[in-house]
Design an enzyme around this catalytic site. Sequence first.
Site, PDB file in Angstrom:
ATOM      1  N   THR A   1       0.865  -1.182   0.000  1.00  0.00           N
ATOM      2  CA  THR A   1       0.000   0.000   0.000  1.00  0.00           C
ATOM      3  C   THR A   1       0.896   1.225   0.000  1.00  0.00           C
ATOM      4  O   THR A   1       1.556   1.519   1.005  1.00  0.00           O
ATOM      5  CB  THR A   1      -0.926   0.031   1.226  1.00  0.00           C
ATOM      6  OG1 THR A   1      -1.800  -1.092   1.189  1.00  0.00           O
ATOM      7  CG2 THR A   1      -1.758   1.310   1.239  1.00  0.00           C
ATOM      8  N   GLY A   2       0.944   1.922  -1.126  1.00  0.00           N
ATOM      9  CA  GLY A   2       1.845   3.059  -1.214  1.00  0.00           C
ATOM     10  C   GLY A   2       3.274   2.606  -1.044  1.00  0.00           C
ATOM     11  O   GLY A   2       3.750   1.734  -1.770  1.00  0.00           O
ATOM     12  N   ASP A   3       3.982   3.164  -0.036  1.00  0.00           N
ATOM     13  CA  ASP A   3       5.365   2.759   0.196  1.00  0.00           C
ATOM     14  C   ASP A   3       5.484   1.722   1.310  1.00  0.00           C
ATOM     15  O   ASP A   3       6.588   1.366   1.708  1.00  0.00           O
ATOM     16  CB  ASP A   3       6.235   3.978   0.510  1.00  0.00           C
ATOM     17  CG  ASP A   3       5.774   4.709   1.758  1.00  0.00           C
ATOM     18  OD1 ASP A   3       4.671   4.425   2.233  1.00  0.00           O
ATOM     19  OD2 ASP A   3       6.526   5.579   2.252  1.00  0.00           O
ATOM     20  N   ASP A   4       4.357   1.260   1.852  1.00  0.00           N
ATOM     21  CA  ASP A   4       4.376   0.195   2.870  1.00  0.00           C
ATOM     22  C   ASP A   4       4.376  -1.157   2.177  1.00  0.00           C
ATOM     23  O   ASP A   4       3.599  -1.392   1.245  1.00  0.00           O
ATOM     24  CB  ASP A   4       3.161   0.305   3.786  1.00  0.00           C
ATOM     25  CG  ASP A   4       3.303   1.424   4.796  1.00  0.00           C
ATOM     26  OD1 ASP A   4       4.235   1.352   5.622  1.00  0.00           O
ATOM     27  OD2 ASP A   4       2.509   2.379   4.751  1.00  0.00           O
TER      28      ASP A   4
END
Length: 973
Positions: A667-670
């Site tokens: 999720t995004g940069d996670d």
Amino acid sequence: MEEHIPLPSQYESPKALPPRVPSSRWLRSLRPRLANSCLALKIRAHESLVKIRLCKPYDAQSRSKIIEKVIERRETRKTLAHQLKDLKLVPVARDHTHGRAAKFRTSANIWMNEAMRAAGYEPYNVSMSNHDIERGNRYFYFAKDLTIPYRNDPVSDNTGFVFCDVDYYADMEKWMQHFKPMLLYTLVPESLSYHCDDHSFHVNDDRVFFDVRGGASYSHQLWDYTGDTICVRGKNKELLVFTIEQKCIQGDPHRRIIFLEPAARVAWPFYKPMKVEVGLKRKCMTAGQVNVLYEPIDDKISLSASGSRHTVETTGRTLAAITARMKNKTSPPMVADVERILRDAGDKEACVNAPILFELIPEAKFRVNVVKTTATPTHFQPLGPLRTEDGETCGHAVTTTLATAPALLPMRGVNSDVATVNGRVKKPANTVIPFKEYKEYASEFVEFLVPEPGVGHPWDTAAVREVQDNRQQKARINMVAATVSTHSSNRLKAFIKAEAYAATNDPRNITTMAPELTLMMSCFTYAFKEKILYEQPWYGPGKTPKQVGRRLQSIAKHGTLESDYSRFDGSISEWLQKNVVKAAYMRFFKEHQRTEFQSWFSKVFMQMGTTTAGVRYEAGWGTRSGSPITTDGNTMLNAFVVYCCYRKLCHTPAEAWRKLSQGALLTGDDAVLAHENGLEPALLDVVKNLGLKVEAKVNGPDDPVSFCGRIYPRLSDCITSFQDPLRTIPKLHLTTNKGVSPEQAAANRAHGYLATDKATPIIGTWARRVIELTGDLKVKGATREEQYKLSNAHQQLDPSLIETAMANILGIDVGELKALDKAVSEAKALDQMPVVLGNCYKHKIEAVVGGEVVGPGPRVETVEPNHEQSSGTPEVVPEMAGHSERRDKSSNPRPGGKAEGLSSKAGKPRVPTRPAADRKAAAGSGNRRGPTNGRRPIRDRAPRGGGRPNPGTTPPVSNSETTTTTAVVHASA
């Protein structure tokens, strides 16, 4: 010889006297007088009847007709005004101490006398100098006047008065009663202070203080010659009307030649019904404690404080904008508010003028900070180009803090914008073009992601409107619905994101797009999301909390690898944007629609942006955090990095895609990845080759997993999760919701955490207690983050597991955690929450916090003062989280996460323990405990390794004004 006519005796008959015949000249003069007297009597009689309401007042026509019969007009202007030509300067002695002032004064005196003579008048110099040869007068006022003989020549019918820099001391109304033309050389200041080579002046309390080099100092008031006419009363109460003509002097901006022309005379009482302001007034330049001088034609205004020689010059429009800003601020006004507006108005000395002007604005002195719950610092102000900037707050505290080092919100302003641009845009900017093999990886990744090219079709705007249904989105769409087109332009406008940080840091920026672009490009991104991204198992956005938990369970069977990118948005390169993000979208849509998408894509990445404070910057190719492709683009790039890792491990393209699909949640940069040998070094290598930065952490099969700020303590058994306490507890007391009351904001925040963490100790308990203390207020005016929490409740089926995991994270026993939780539940008011977390700051940038400059540097161990209750008796709460003395090597490792102090290696506790020697010494310091009621006091603990300070950290901010319900008692280290 004149014949003597004896007066008649009282006994003689009047008929015996010879009759006296009046002369014809006397009769002619008597006739208008009698007529005027009769007319005056008629007017007075009419006024009396008006008072008793027997008749109506004269209307304007009747009154004007009466005045026209008695008015006397002069035509002086036709003769004298034509003589008012440019002033020619005459030379003065080279050794004159104030030659410039003397040159203008002497030249003006000669010029005015010549103008009077040329117009046929006899100049009459009032308070004449020793150089004047014309008629005039000379009285004694000062000691210097005694050096010139007294003089008082009579005024003739052909006199024209000349006042050369002396009208300030003269009774101008009496001189005007002569009804003669007047020429004045006088001071008409355009600012409240002036400095030049040989003289200076400043204004204070409606007086001008004039200093001349080599001469004396004078102070006097000024006459107000504003307007086009001046009216005074004559000796017989007649109305004398003078017109005013002013001539600026080139080279001397604060001096003028003023021509007072006698224009009309009206006898008493004919002008009485008119609305006439009679009398010449002194110039008023002081209002209270502020001196003000305003020029309406040029809209220039000069201001100074009472008693000050220093002024600020600006425009009336700018001052009005500043005043309006001060009046309508919801937060305390700051000097930076003034400086910012002055800078935008083109003031080159805004940095100097802003503090002076700030003190002169009355509204700035009556505004106070409305936050009442605590005096603990809630904001930080980055150091930057505006040395006097205070910034604008973006939030406030709704309860007292629960941590010794509470989270901080960034101030909004130029300094924060500059810090954002430098730290989030320029510094992480990525221009790396990777090796050729990555071009092949990108092509493979895009083909797997979009297996069928040219099949996508964008949504229509109506479908987008249905999906974007929150109030802000609806308002944005409605604003442009009538004008939007496929050729709409874009503009990059960045603002500081209102979020709390564990310490001072470069604020995050949100780069907004034009509403037209957001609407039209969303037609493409929603279509791509629906048909492509939602079909990917690794795509996290849009998954419910339960789906996220189940996905993590499937990934964590053999251990996990967590990745934490640094400045991910700002470090995305042009190569990544074009070869991954753009390429995927272009492959998906039909050929005739690709041109439109490419146009929107290029507009998103226009290179020049502006912050809300007016700072212009080059935006580069980093992800635009407010664009429609932000989340999806970042998630695709994250997935591409993982795909490259598997390719680096010698997997075939199909195998790499399968492993990505089966073993990743992004999720995004996670990112959380299914661990396999070599994956961590491969990740570090790929990230380096792409110009990115990441920290990786390997977890065992039974280790806790951290994803998107939540900790999953034991995925092998259940999907129970809770907020990372080291991140959450320091910021619980802060809200960015300014649209509701503090109590409502506290309730909204509490309801959000109650939905996601009702079983989490301290966090869930805090939420319940806040709701109780606010009178069970319902959610109203919630922020988007609060609304998201309310609609995304996480499963917490095992409270005992949460307690054990959270105690391990905080470095305390479960019993101690329960005691802290109980202390929170017993808080008596919002401003009496206990301090339960002993953390410390690790500042990343220099900034002002609570009036002190902080920044990166070595930690200094300090003993904090006790914070006593209102009763004066300190209450000692249980061992503060993060300050345990009883952790041993056999303890369970703390769950994973990204908070401060966490180890980057698996299987090791992340909260450092206290050395045995220190524990022993602390145990012997019982005299420091105070009343414990069987509970251990809170102690500041030394880091592992002999108690030496951790480099790069600073001690917790201690604020003696903080209101808490507990006393933090520290034993000596």
